[in-house]
Design a protein around this motif. Structure first.
Motif, PDB file in Angstrom:
ATOM      1  N   HIS A 120       0.811  -1.219   0.000  1.00 25.39           N
ATOM      2  CA  HIS A 120       0.000   0.000   0.000  1.00 25.39           C
ATOM      3  C   HIS A 120       0.845   1.269   0.000  1.00 25.39           C
ATOM      4  O   HIS A 120       0.327   2.365  -0.224  1.00 25.39           O
ATOM      5  N   GLU A 121       2.158   1.119   0.232  1.00 28.36           N
ATOM      6  CA  GLU A 121       3.039   2.280   0.280  1.00 28.36           C
ATOM      7  C   GLU A 121       3.660   2.598  -1.083  1.00 28.36           C
ATOM      8  O   GLU A 121       4.380   3.587  -1.222  1.00 28.36           O
ATOM      9  N   LEU A 122       3.393   1.768  -2.076  1.00 30.08           N
ATOM     10  CA  LEU A 122       3.961   2.004  -3.404  1.00 30.08           C
ATOM     11  C   LEU A 122       3.367   3.271  -4.015  1.00 30.08           C
ATOM     12  O   LEU A 122       2.150   3.391  -4.145  1.00 30.08           O
ATOM     13  N   ASN A 123       4.219   4.204  -4.403  1.00 25.48           N
ATOM     14  CA  ASN A 123       3.728   5.413  -5.070  1.00 25.48           C
ATOM     15  C   ASN A 123       4.554   5.736  -6.304  1.00 25.48           C
ATOM     16  O   ASN A 123       4.629   6.893  -6.724  1.00 25.48           O
ATOM     17  N   VAL A 124       5.177   4.711  -6.885  1.00 22.93           N
ATOM     18  CA  VAL A 124       5.847   4.868  -8.176  1.00 22.93           C
ATOM     19  C   VAL A 124       4.979   4.159  -9.218  1.00 22.93           C
ATOM     20  O   VAL A 124       4.171   3.291  -8.877  1.00 22.93           O
ATOM     21  N   PRO A 125       5.093   4.517 -10.489  1.00 29.37           N
ATOM     22  CA  PRO A 125       4.311   3.829 -11.515  1.00 29.37           C
ATOM     23  C   PRO A 125       4.670   2.342 -11.572  1.00 29.37           C
ATOM     24  O   PRO A 125       5.843   1.984 -11.574  1.00 29.37           O
TER      25      PRO A 125
END
Length: 275
Positions: free
Chosen positions: A211-216
Motif C-alpha cells: 500500500h506504500e507504493l507510489n511509483v508507476p
C-alpha cells in the motif's frame, strides 16, 4: 560478462552491470542463477544499461545481505551508491516480487518505474511452501543435481514434471504445443537453475508495504499461472493507485515464451520508455 562482488555493510553481494543508457535493475526469480536469462539481457540492445543483482542466498550473494526484503533493499541502495546511480527502473520477476516492492516503497526516490513480471505480491500459500521446504531444504544440492542429470537424459519427462506446477492447463498438451525455441528456453532455464540457499529464504518473504507504493507500476500476469496465481495481480491492482495490469495471453507462469511473448516484450519497453 564480468561479475563484481561488493563487500556491503551486511555482507558480500554479487552483481553485473552492462550496457549504456537509462539503468534497469533486474531482480531474478526463485531458482535463477547468474546464468539464467529470461530474455531480459536483450534490454541492452534497446538502449538500456542492465544491472543484475543476485538476491540473498543466490550465486555469491550472502544471506546476511537481506533476510527480509526490506533489509535487502538497503543492500541494493549500497550497490546503487557504489555505481553512482541515482535512480533506476526495476524489474522484479516471480519470487523477487517482495524485494522489488520493498525497494520501491522504502526508497521511492531511487526508483523511476517498477515492473512486476509474474511476481508475488503477497505471501506463499501454505501447500507450496511446505512442498518447497521438503525439496529445497537440506536436500537441495542432491535434488538439484538429480534434476539436472535427469534433464540431460529425459528432458521431456523432467520438463513435464516441473511444468505441472506452473500451468493450470493439461501439462502434456502444454508441452506438445511448445515451439522448438520455447522448449529450448525452458531447457536452458532449468539447466541454469541453482536455488542454493536463496529459495528457502524466499519462502519466508512477505509483502507488508504494498500500500506504500507510489511509483508507476506495471504488473504482467497470466490467468493460467499455477505457481503465482492471478490473485496476485488483483491484489496489486486493488492496492496500488498508479498501477496497470497487463493480462498476458500465456498458458503458464512462463510469460516470456509462447504466442504473446512479443507483446510482453513490447509492453515492457513501452512502459520503461515513458517519461
Amino acid at each position: 560478462m564480468t561479475t563484481t562482488l561488493l563487500d556491503s555493510t551486511n555482507g558480500i553481494v554479487e552483481f553485473t552491470y552492462i550496457g549504456e543508457g537509462p539503468p534497469v535493475l533486474l531482480l531474478k526469480g526463485g531458482h535463477c542463477s547468474r546464468d539464467t536469462d529470461l530474455s531480459h539481457s536483450s534490454l541492452v540492445y534497446e538502449g538500456f544499461s542492465l544491472l543484475t543483482i543476485s538476491r540473498p542466498g543466490y550465486d555469491y550473494t550472502e544471506p546476511s545481505t537481506g533476510r527480509t526484503p526490506d533489509e535487502f533493499a538497503d543492500t541494493i541502495v549500497e550497490v546503487l551508491d557504489y555505481l553512482s546511480l541515482d535512480r533506476v527502473h526495476v524489474i522484479a520477476v516471480s519470487a523477487a516480487g517482495p524485494s522489488g516492492i520493498a525497494l520501491a516503497s522504502k526508497y521511492p526516490e531511487r526508483v523511476d518505474r517498477l515492473v512486476l513480471e509474474a511476481a508475488l505480491t503477497g505471501s506463499w500459500d501454505r501447500k507450496s511452501r511446505k512442498k518447497a521446504m521438503m525439496l529445497f531444504g537440506p536436500a537441495e544440492k542432491m535434488v538439484t543435481g538429480s534434476l539436472k542429470f535427469m534433464l540431460k537424459l529425459f528432458p521431456d519427462l523432467v520438463m513435464k514434471q516441473l511444468l505441472a506446477d506452473m500451468t493450470t492447463e493439461d501439462v502434456e498438451d502444454y508441452l506438445d504445443n511448445l515451439s522448438a525455441n520455447d522448449r529450448r528456453f525452458i531447457y536452458d532455464m532449468l539447466s541454469t537453475s541453482q536455488p542454493g540457499r536463496g529459495f528457502i529464504l524466499d519462502l519466508d518473504h512477505d509483502v507488508k508495504n504494498l500500500h506504500e507504493l507510489n511509483v508507476p507500476v506495471l504488473g504482467m500476469y497470466s490467468q493460467k499461472d499455477r505457481s503465482v496465481p492471478y490473485t496476485n495481480a488483483l491484489l496489486l491492482k486493488s492496492t496500488v493507485p498508479d498501477c496497470e495490469i497487463y493480462e498476458v495471453n500465456a498458458d503458464s507462469h512462463l510469460i516470456w515464451i509462447g504466442k504473446d511473448a512479443h507483446d510482453v516484450w513490447n509492453k515492457r519497453l513501452e512502459f520503461l520508455k515513458q517519461s
